[in-house]
Structures are given as C-alpha cells and as structure tokens.
Write an enzyme that holds these catalytic residues in place. Structure first.
Site, short mmCIF file in Angstrom:
data_model
loop_
_atom_site.label_atom_id
_atom_site.label_comp_id
_atom_site.label_asym_id
_atom_site.label_seq_id
_atom_site.Cartn_x
_atom_site.Cartn_y
_atom_site.Cartn_z
N SER A 148 -2.90 -3.64 9.24
CA SER A 148 -1.73 -4.43 8.83
C SER A 148 -1.93 -5.85 9.34
CB SER A 148 -0.46 -3.84 9.47
OG SER A 148 0.63 -4.72 9.31
N TYR A 161 4.26 -0.81 16.81
CA TYR A 161 3.58 -0.70 15.51
C TYR A 161 2.40 -1.68 15.46
CZ TYR A 161 2.84 -1.07 10.44
OH TYR A 161 2.28 -1.09 9.18
P1 NDP Z 1 4.80 4.81 2.55
O1 NDP Z 1 5.86 5.24 3.48
O2 NDP Z 1 5.14 4.49 1.14
O3 NDP Z 1 3.62 5.89 2.54
C1 NDP Z 1 3.11 6.41 3.71
C2 NDP Z 1 2.15 7.52 3.35
O4 NDP Z 1 1.61 8.06 4.56
C3 NDP Z 1 2.81 8.64 2.60
O5 NDP Z 1 1.94 9.11 1.61
C4 NDP Z 1 3.01 9.71 3.67
O6 NDP Z 1 2.99 11.00 3.08
C5 NDP Z 1 1.80 9.47 4.55
N1 NDP Z 1 1.97 9.93 5.93
C6 NDP Z 1 2.86 9.50 6.87
N2 NDP Z 1 2.70 10.19 8.00
C7 NDP Z 1 1.69 11.06 7.79
C8 NDP Z 1 1.06 12.05 8.58
N3 NDP Z 1 1.45 12.29 9.84
N4 NDP Z 1 0.05 12.77 8.03
C9 NDP Z 1 -0.33 12.55 6.76
N5 NDP Z 1 0.22 11.64 5.97
C10 NDP Z 1 1.22 10.90 6.48
O7 NDP Z 1 4.12 3.56 3.28
P2 NDP Z 1 3.12 2.43 2.77
O8 NDP Z 1 2.44 2.83 1.54
O9 NDP Z 1 3.83 1.17 2.83
O10 NDP Z 1 2.07 2.45 3.99
C11 NDP Z 1 0.73 2.85 3.86
C12 NDP Z 1 -0.06 2.19 4.97
O11 NDP Z 1 -0.01 0.78 4.84
C13 NDP Z 1 0.46 2.53 6.38
O12 NDP Z 1 -0.62 2.72 7.25
C14 NDP Z 1 1.22 1.25 6.75
O13 NDP Z 1 1.30 1.08 8.13
C15 NDP Z 1 0.37 0.20 6.06
N6 NDP Z 1 1.05 -1.06 5.85
C16 NDP Z 1 2.14 -1.14 5.01
C17 NDP Z 1 2.77 -2.37 4.80
C18 NDP Z 1 3.93 -2.53 3.87
O14 NDP Z 1 4.48 -3.66 3.80
N7 NDP Z 1 4.35 -1.53 3.14
C19 NDP Z 1 2.31 -3.58 5.50
C20 NDP Z 1 1.16 -3.37 6.34
C21 NDP Z 1 0.56 -2.16 6.50
P3 NDP Z 1 3.82 12.26 3.69
O15 NDP Z 1 5.15 11.74 4.12
O16 NDP Z 1 3.84 13.23 2.57
O17 NDP Z 1 3.00 12.75 4.84
#
Ligand code: NDP
Length: 256
Positions: A148, A161
């Site tokens: 991030s 975070y």
């Molecule tokens: P979402 O909440 O839309 O998606 C998160 C995904 O991670 C889901 O598919 C969820 O699936 C999965 N997930 C969460 N916890 C677990 C776990 N313990 N095991 C397996 N899967 C898991 O978030 P984003 O798409 O926004 O985020 C994706 C990545 O991008 C993250 O690492 C986030 O930190 C990073 N990011 C996002 C930003 C943003 O502005 N959106 C900015 C910077 C970085 P499920 O719940 O089914 O497990």
C-alpha cells in the site's frame, strides 16, 4: 495476442481473489488465458468469482476456502491448487484487512496482531508455500505482494496498518535478493485510494473523497480494473528482468 501478454498455461494463485483489487487482478489473468486459483475465506464469494472468471478466458479456474493467516489452511490450499492445476507459476499475495482506526497511543497490541495476522503472516505463509513449490519445480516463478502507499507514507490514524504494509515491502526486497538466483522474482504493487469494500466508509465521506480527487491528478478514485494489466505484466514473461521493485498505482496521488 503478443507473446508477452499471453498467459496460456500459466498457473497463478491470487489470495483475496474473490473481491476488490484481487478480483480485478484475477480478471486480468483470466483474460490473458491463465489458470487462476483464488483463495479466500468466504466460500460463497469464492464461487461467485470463480463463475465470473470462467466466463472470461479459456483457462481453468478454481476456488479454495482459505484463511491465509492459518498455516494449515495455506498448506491445504496449496495442495488443493496443485492437485487441480498440476503446477504453480505465480502467487499474488493480495488478501488484506484494514486496521482498527484511532490514535496510535490508544491502540493495543491485540489491534496490531489482528491486522498483522492477515497482512504479514498471510503474506509470509503464502510466499513460503509458493517458494517451496517453485524450488521443487526448478524453473523459477513470480511473487507479487499487494502492499500500500501506506507502506511508504505511513497511515496517520491507522498506524498499525501502515506498519504491516511497510513490513511487506521489506520482505519483498529481501526475497528478491535471496531467491533471484533461482529465477524467482518478487515485486510489489502499492495501491493508492481504490474504491472497494475496504474503503466504503471513506468513499461515503464527501469531504474525504474531494480531498482524494483533488490530490490525485487523474481526478478519481482507482478501481479494481486499474490493477488487471499490472498483474498480467508482473507474473508474465514480459517482466522476466523485473525484480525487487515497487509499483505505485495511485493516479499520481503520491507525487506531491
Ligand atoms: P476488499 O476488502 O475488497 O478485499 C479483500 C480481500 O481479501 C477479499 O477477497 C477477502 O476475502 C480477502 N481476505 C481478507 N482477509 C483474508 C484472510 N484472512 N484470508 C484470505 N483472504 C482474506 O479489499 P481491497 O480489494 O481493497 O484490498 C486488497 C488489498 O489491497 C489488501 O491487501 C489491501 O490492504 C490493499 N490495499 C487496498 C487499498 C484500497 O484503497 N482499497 C489501498 C492500498 C492497499 P474473504 O473475506 O472472502 O476472505
């Protein structure tokens, strides 16, 4: 399709591939012809994403119920992925959660451990499982970590975070150095402000949204689709000499 964009026969795992940025990347991989295994905790959402991805390309798509913070679940998911696809060419460690927000001095160690369990342990476990397989196969592989901007800039009000995302960047550089001689490349993607479930509350805040749009020269929130081509590039043959790098995708938000 140019060879460097063609992922036919390429097997990729995308953790957190059932939603948001991970699903955006999985869509790109499927459209480029890859076989994609998505790992996520929510089985219903996994199956919905699998059905969608199957309509995009000719590759085989599988979905695996997996909490990436749990060692046994990662081991089992890797075994199931290999049983279904026969090999592994890349893994994108995208699964992540936001930390509890609040003043740093009021956050607890439990708050830190909670977010680190997914954002750090999850990356460690997923990458270890992939590297073991790459070494056994003996022909390299590609690892991509989704960090991030908070990993470089820090995240006021969400310090834990930012700390987890900085840890991922250090891990990425160390792995690039340690395993490059095996043909295993490691890179990171650093999203800026992207419209996903994770940022739902921020998107609903008009003052904050105006601030994001004013600072990002592209003048909008990012979308999961903005990550599709980056995933195809980083896992594929076009990035054969790209290792240990961080790719910021933020509409120019961080240039000031
Ligand atoms: P979402 O909440 O839309 O998606 C998160 C995904 O991670 C889901 O598919 C969820 O699936 C999965 N997930 C969460 N916890 C677990 C776990 N313990 N095991 C397996 N899967 C898991 O978030 P984003 O798409 O926004 O985020 C994706 C990545 O991008 C993250 O690492 C986030 O930190 C990073 N990011 C996002 C930003 C943003 O502005 N959106 C900015 C910077 C970085 P499920 O719940 O089914 O497990």
């Amino acid at each position: 399709m140019a060879d460097f964009l063609d992922l036919t026969g390429h097997v990729s795992v995308v953790t957190g591939g059932n939603n948001g940025i991970g699903l955006g990347m999985a869509r790109g991989l499927a459209q480029a012809g890859a076989d994609v295994a998505i790992w996520g905790r929510n089985t219903e959402r996994n199956e919905a994403a699998k059905a969608e991805l199957e309509g995009l390309g000719a590759g085989t798509i599988t979905a695996h119920t997996c909490d990436v913070s749990q060692p046994q679940q990662v081991t089992d998911s890797m075994a199931a992925t290999l049983a279904a696809h026969g090999k592994l060419d890349s893994l994108i460690a995208n699964a992540g959660i936001g930390g509890r927000k609040g003043p740093f001095h009021e956050l607890t160690l439990d708050d830190f451990h909670w977010v680190a369990a997914v954002n750090v342990d999850g990356v460690v476990l997923s990458f270890q499982a992939a590297i073991k397989q790459f070494l056994e196969q003996g022909n390299g592989g590609s690892l991509v970590a989704v960090s991030s901007l908070a990993g470089i800039e820090g995240a006021a009000g969400n310090i834990h975070y930012g700390a987890t995302k900085g840890a991922v960047l250090a891990m990425m550089r160390g792995l690039a150095s340690e395993y490059g001689r095996h043909g295993i490349r490691t890179n990171a993607i650093l999203p800026g402000w992207i419209a996903t479930d994770m940022t739902e509350a921020a998107q609903g805040n008009d003052v904050f949204t105006e601030k994001v749009i004013k600072r990002a020269p592209i003048r909008r929130w990012g979308t999961p689709e903005d990550f599709a081509a980056a995933a195809v590039y980083l896992v594929g043959p076009g990035a054969a000499y790209t290792n240990g790098q961080q790719f910021v995708i933020d509409g120019g938000y961080s240039i000031y």
